[in-house]
Design an enzyme around this catalytic site. Sequence first.
Site, PDB file in Angstrom:
ATOM      1  N   ASN A  63       8.306 -10.649 -21.897  1.00  0.00           N
ATOM      2  CA  ASN A  63       6.944 -11.049 -21.550  1.00  0.00           C
ATOM      3  C   ASN A  63       5.895 -10.420 -22.477  1.00  0.00           C
ATOM      4  OD1 ASN A  63       4.430 -10.014 -19.677  1.00  0.00           O
ATOM      5  ND2 ASN A  63       4.943 -12.161 -19.367  1.00  0.00           N
TER       6      ASN A  63
ATOM      7  N   SER B 152      -3.598  -7.918 -12.936  1.00  0.00           N
ATOM      8  CA  SER B 152      -3.009  -7.926 -11.588  1.00  0.00           C
ATOM      9  C   SER B 152      -4.099  -7.646 -10.563  1.00  0.00           C
ATOM     10  CB  SER B 152      -1.934  -6.846 -11.470  1.00  0.00           C
ATOM     11  OG  SER B 152      -0.704  -7.332 -11.936  1.00  0.00           O
TER      12      SER B 152
ATOM     13  N   LYS C 291       5.457   2.870  -8.841  1.00  0.00           N
ATOM     14  CA  LYS C 291       6.439   2.112  -9.616  1.00  0.00           C
ATOM     15  C   LYS C 291       7.723   2.020  -8.802  1.00  0.00           C
ATOM     16  CE  LYS C 291       7.080   0.136 -13.671  1.00  0.00           C
ATOM     17  NZ  LYS C 291       6.144  -0.629 -14.506  1.00  0.00           N
TER      18      LYS C 291
ATOM     19  N   THR D 112      -0.604  -8.644 -20.599  1.00  0.00           N
ATOM     20  CA  THR D 112      -0.228  -7.375 -21.240  1.00  0.00           C
ATOM     21  C   THR D 112      -0.173  -7.539 -22.758  1.00  0.00           C
ATOM     22  OG1 THR D 112       1.046  -6.857 -19.272  1.00  0.00           O
ATOM     23  CG2 THR D 112       1.417  -5.470 -21.195  1.00  0.00           C
TER      24      THR D 112
ATOM     25  N   GLN E  35       1.566   5.343 -14.845  1.00  0.00           N
ATOM     26  CA  GLN E  35       0.774   4.290 -14.209  1.00  0.00           C
ATOM     27  C   GLN E  35      -0.505   4.845 -13.572  1.00  0.00           C
ATOM     28  OE1 GLN E  35       2.603   1.029 -14.036  1.00  0.00           O
ATOM     29  NE2 GLN E  35       0.528   0.264 -13.850  1.00  0.00           N
TER      30      GLN E  35
ATOM     31  N   LYS F  14      -0.185   0.824  -7.140  1.00  0.00           N
ATOM     32  CA  LYS F  14      -0.038  -0.423  -7.900  1.00  0.00           C
ATOM     33  C   LYS F  14       0.853  -0.134  -9.094  1.00  0.00           C
ATOM     34  CE  LYS F  14      -1.143  -4.685  -8.718  1.00  0.00           C
ATOM     35  NZ  LYS F  14       0.310  -4.966  -8.665  1.00  0.00           N
TER      36      LYS F  14
ATOM     37  N   LYS G   5      -3.054   5.095 -16.424  1.00  0.00           N
ATOM     38  CA  LYS G   5      -3.336   3.752 -16.940  1.00  0.00           C
ATOM     39  C   LYS G   5      -4.261   3.015 -15.978  1.00  0.00           C
ATOM     40  CE  LYS G   5       0.291   1.683 -18.074  1.00  0.00           C
ATOM     41  NZ  LYS G   5       1.456   0.881 -18.398  1.00  0.00           N
TER      42      LYS G   5
ATOM     43  N   ASP H 133       8.193  -6.161 -14.012  1.00  0.00           N
ATOM     44  CA  ASP H 133       8.391  -5.281 -15.177  1.00  0.00           C
ATOM     45  C   ASP H 133       9.680  -5.800 -15.813  1.00  0.00           C
ATOM     46  OD1 ASP H 133       7.384  -2.591 -16.468  1.00  0.00           O
ATOM     47  OD2 ASP H 133       9.522  -2.307 -16.329  1.00  0.00           O
TER      48      ASP H 133
HETATM   49  P1  NDP Z   1      11.014  -8.165 -20.226  1.00  0.00           P
HETATM   50  O1  NDP Z   1      12.185  -7.914 -19.349  1.00  0.00           O
HETATM   51  O2  NDP Z   1      10.293  -9.452 -20.134  1.00  0.00           O
HETATM   52  O3  NDP Z   1      11.419  -7.936 -21.762  1.00  0.00           O
HETATM   53  C1  NDP Z   1      11.967  -6.744 -22.222  1.00  0.00           C
HETATM   54  C2  NDP Z   1      12.460  -6.948 -23.640  1.00  0.00           C
HETATM   55  O4  NDP Z   1      12.915  -5.709 -24.154  1.00  0.00           O
HETATM   56  C3  NDP Z   1      13.634  -7.905 -23.727  1.00  0.00           C
HETATM   57  O5  NDP Z   1      13.568  -8.559 -24.963  1.00  0.00           O
HETATM   58  C4  NDP Z   1      14.838  -6.981 -23.636  1.00  0.00           C
HETATM   59  O6  NDP Z   1      15.992  -7.516 -24.257  1.00  0.00           O
HETATM   60  C5  NDP Z   1      14.330  -5.794 -24.399  1.00  0.00           C
HETATM   61  N1  NDP Z   1      14.928  -4.552 -23.874  1.00  0.00           N
HETATM   62  C6  NDP Z   1      14.920  -4.104 -22.601  1.00  0.00           C
HETATM   63  N2  NDP Z   1      15.577  -2.946 -22.498  1.00  0.00           N
HETATM   64  C7  NDP Z   1      16.009  -2.656 -23.734  1.00  0.00           C
HETATM   65  C8  NDP Z   1      16.735  -1.590 -24.289  1.00  0.00           C
HETATM   66  N3  NDP Z   1      17.158  -0.560 -23.530  1.00  0.00           N
HETATM   67  N4  NDP Z   1      17.000  -1.621 -25.628  1.00  0.00           N
HETATM   68  C9  NDP Z   1      16.572  -2.654 -26.399  1.00  0.00           C
HETATM   69  N5  NDP Z   1      15.859  -3.680 -25.927  1.00  0.00           N
HETATM   70  C10 NDP Z   1      15.590  -3.697 -24.621  1.00  0.00           C
HETATM   71  O7  NDP Z   1      10.018  -6.928 -19.958  1.00  0.00           O
HETATM   72  P2  NDP Z   1       8.467  -6.825 -20.308  1.00  0.00           P
HETATM   73  O8  NDP Z   1       8.174  -7.544 -21.573  1.00  0.00           O
HETATM   74  O9  NDP Z   1       7.708  -7.159 -19.082  1.00  0.00           O
HETATM   75  O10 NDP Z   1       8.296  -5.243 -20.518  1.00  0.00           O
HETATM   76  C11 NDP Z   1       8.465  -4.634 -21.800  1.00  0.00           C
HETATM   77  C12 NDP Z   1       7.832  -3.253 -21.784  1.00  0.00           C
HETATM   78  O11 NDP Z   1       6.426  -3.381 -21.475  1.00  0.00           O
HETATM   79  C13 NDP Z   1       8.390  -2.273 -20.751  1.00  0.00           C
HETATM   80  O12 NDP Z   1       8.280  -0.963 -21.269  1.00  0.00           O
HETATM   81  C14 NDP Z   1       7.416  -2.436 -19.578  1.00  0.00           C
HETATM   82  O13 NDP Z   1       7.407  -1.287 -18.741  1.00  0.00           O
HETATM   83  C15 NDP Z   1       6.110  -2.565 -20.352  1.00  0.00           C
HETATM   84  N6  NDP Z   1       5.004  -3.158 -19.610  1.00  0.00           N
HETATM   85  C16 NDP Z   1       5.120  -4.432 -19.082  1.00  0.00           C
HETATM   86  C17 NDP Z   1       4.049  -4.988 -18.415  1.00  0.00           C
HETATM   87  C18 NDP Z   1       4.084  -6.392 -17.935  1.00  0.00           C
HETATM   88  O14 NDP Z   1       3.028  -6.883 -17.489  1.00  0.00           O
HETATM   89  N7  NDP Z   1       5.187  -7.114 -18.008  1.00  0.00           N
HETATM   90  C19 NDP Z   1       2.808  -4.222 -18.185  1.00  0.00           C
HETATM   91  C20 NDP Z   1       2.760  -2.954 -18.869  1.00  0.00           C
HETATM   92  C21 NDP Z   1       3.843  -2.444 -19.520  1.00  0.00           C
HETATM   93  P3  NDP Z   1      16.871  -8.692 -23.560  1.00  0.00           P
HETATM   94  O15 NDP Z   1      16.095  -9.955 -23.785  1.00  0.00           O
HETATM   95  O16 NDP Z   1      18.160  -8.649 -24.282  1.00  0.00           O
HETATM   96  O17 NDP Z   1      16.964  -8.331 -22.118  1.00  0.00           O
END
Ligand code: NDP
Length: 450
Positions: free
Chosen positions: A239, A382, A125, A208, A110, A89, A113, A165
């Site tokens: 997100n 999830s 993943k 999250t 993961q 997962k 976690k 993700d």
């Molecule tokens: P999203 O794609 O929804 O959002 C990611 C955000 O981070 C965006 O604002 C993006 O900017 C910014 N971003 C991405 N890459 C970079 C970078 N290299 N430098 C600067 N900013 C960056 O992803 P999520 O919110 O889902 O995920 C965010 C983090 O949380 C990740 O590490 C993910 O692995 C982790 N996570 C997510 C879960 C989930 O349920 N969604 C669960 C557990 C962990 P822009 O808007 O410009 O693209």
Amino acid sequence: MQHIHDTLASLQRTSPAQKEFYQAVEEVLSSLTPVIESNPQYQEQAIIQRMVEPERQIIFRVPWVNDAGHVQVNKGYRIEFNSALGPYKGGLRFHPSVNASIIKFLGFEQIFKNALTGLPIGGGKGGSNFDPKGKSDGEIMRFCQSFMNEMYRHIGPVTDVPAGDIGVGAREIGYMFGQYKRLTGRYEGVFTGKSLLWGGSLGRKEATGYGTVYFAECILNDRQDTLKGKKCLVSGAGNVAIYAIEKLYHIGALPVTCSDSRGAIYHEKGIDLELLKQLKEVQRGSLEEYLITYPEAVYIPVGDYPKDGHAVWRNQADAAFPCATQNELTLADAQALISNGCQLICEGANMPTTQEAANAIVDAKIAYGPAKAANAGGVATSQLEMAQNASMQNWTFEKVDAHLKTIMETIFTSANEASKEFGQPGNLVLGANIAGFRKVADAMIEQGVV
Ligand code: NDP
């Protein structure tokens, strides 16, 4: 300890050039010495050596045709890391930075976690170096369909259940699920994070971000403190960040920053959540547009960030929530936060702090929620989505949210108890690593050498 050194040296030889993966392995292994010494079976059964090697790594070609009629080729990945506790997962990430190292670090994290949630899920993943930015809906759909043309044969509701993700939200999951259904003829819970119209769970989108804030509140409550009234820094605008900001407002805290890949916003009177959702969930544009509505807010483009870190963390605040991506909080950032009086750092993103920054935070003994515990609410919910799909039921938002809250409290308790048992009370990095490791290691021993 020797086994950490030997394991890392061996990984560097057999899986070269995977620095994020070594970083994640080193971070976990450096907490495990006391627990490995406490049970000789862990060494006799080569648990560490088995755990760092994925059960299966699938790497494949993803060809697709863009709107101009040109053939494009991306790389697809699914790392099925560990199935001791349940079906693999973990999410799929579509981002140009994706490579084997990034997917392996995420898959490795993961495992622990998922174990911490106490739910029957293994660790995996996947993703692709495909960049969804600037692509039309048609291009996204054709890419997702091609990705699934290979992936469908490896996944299933009791074998491997992917989710979203970075770069993979409800739209992408819809296209991938549609293609899975077409290829297999089966309508089943093979993805989580699905639309509410066809099998998704209420509360998954928020889980999250909400879970990270619930976890932060658990840590502070244990220290007779609360988030209420606290000024908070949040990075990211996706997100996790959006729903962390929403829950911070519910609790009575004041989130004053957010950021995306192009820059950061500081808004003294608090981030306008509805505007943020409009900009990032609907328009999918840049945060700079926040200034059109609020010219008094401060926007710092990435080019003007401090050389040794990230603009968000250089503001004075009581709490910090890194919610964007890996290694976005450096040692200099951690030092700035600590000297500016920050009392809590709680990780919504995966491995957002560098190893040196994490060490400095632990040494400062401020409240610290490590990612594998603090952001586990997403994967936990999830699993609640899987339970609803399997029983053909839909739970209310309140029921899902209540489960989420209880799960986050349970994770806090098990990490906190482990930190006390191994002589470092309150060190949740150590506690989460040990509590997660023990569950997986004991299951692996009971299942034999497989
Ligand atoms: P999203 O794609 O929804 O959002 C990611 C955000 O981070 C965006 O604002 C993006 O900017 C910014 N971003 C991405 N890459 C970079 C970078 N290299 N430098 C600067 N900013 C960056 O992803 P999520 O919110 O889902 O995920 C965010 C983090 O949380 C990740 O590490 C993910 O692995 C982790 N996570 C997510 C879960 C989930 O349920 N969604 C669960 C557990 C962990 P822009 O808007 O410009 O693209």
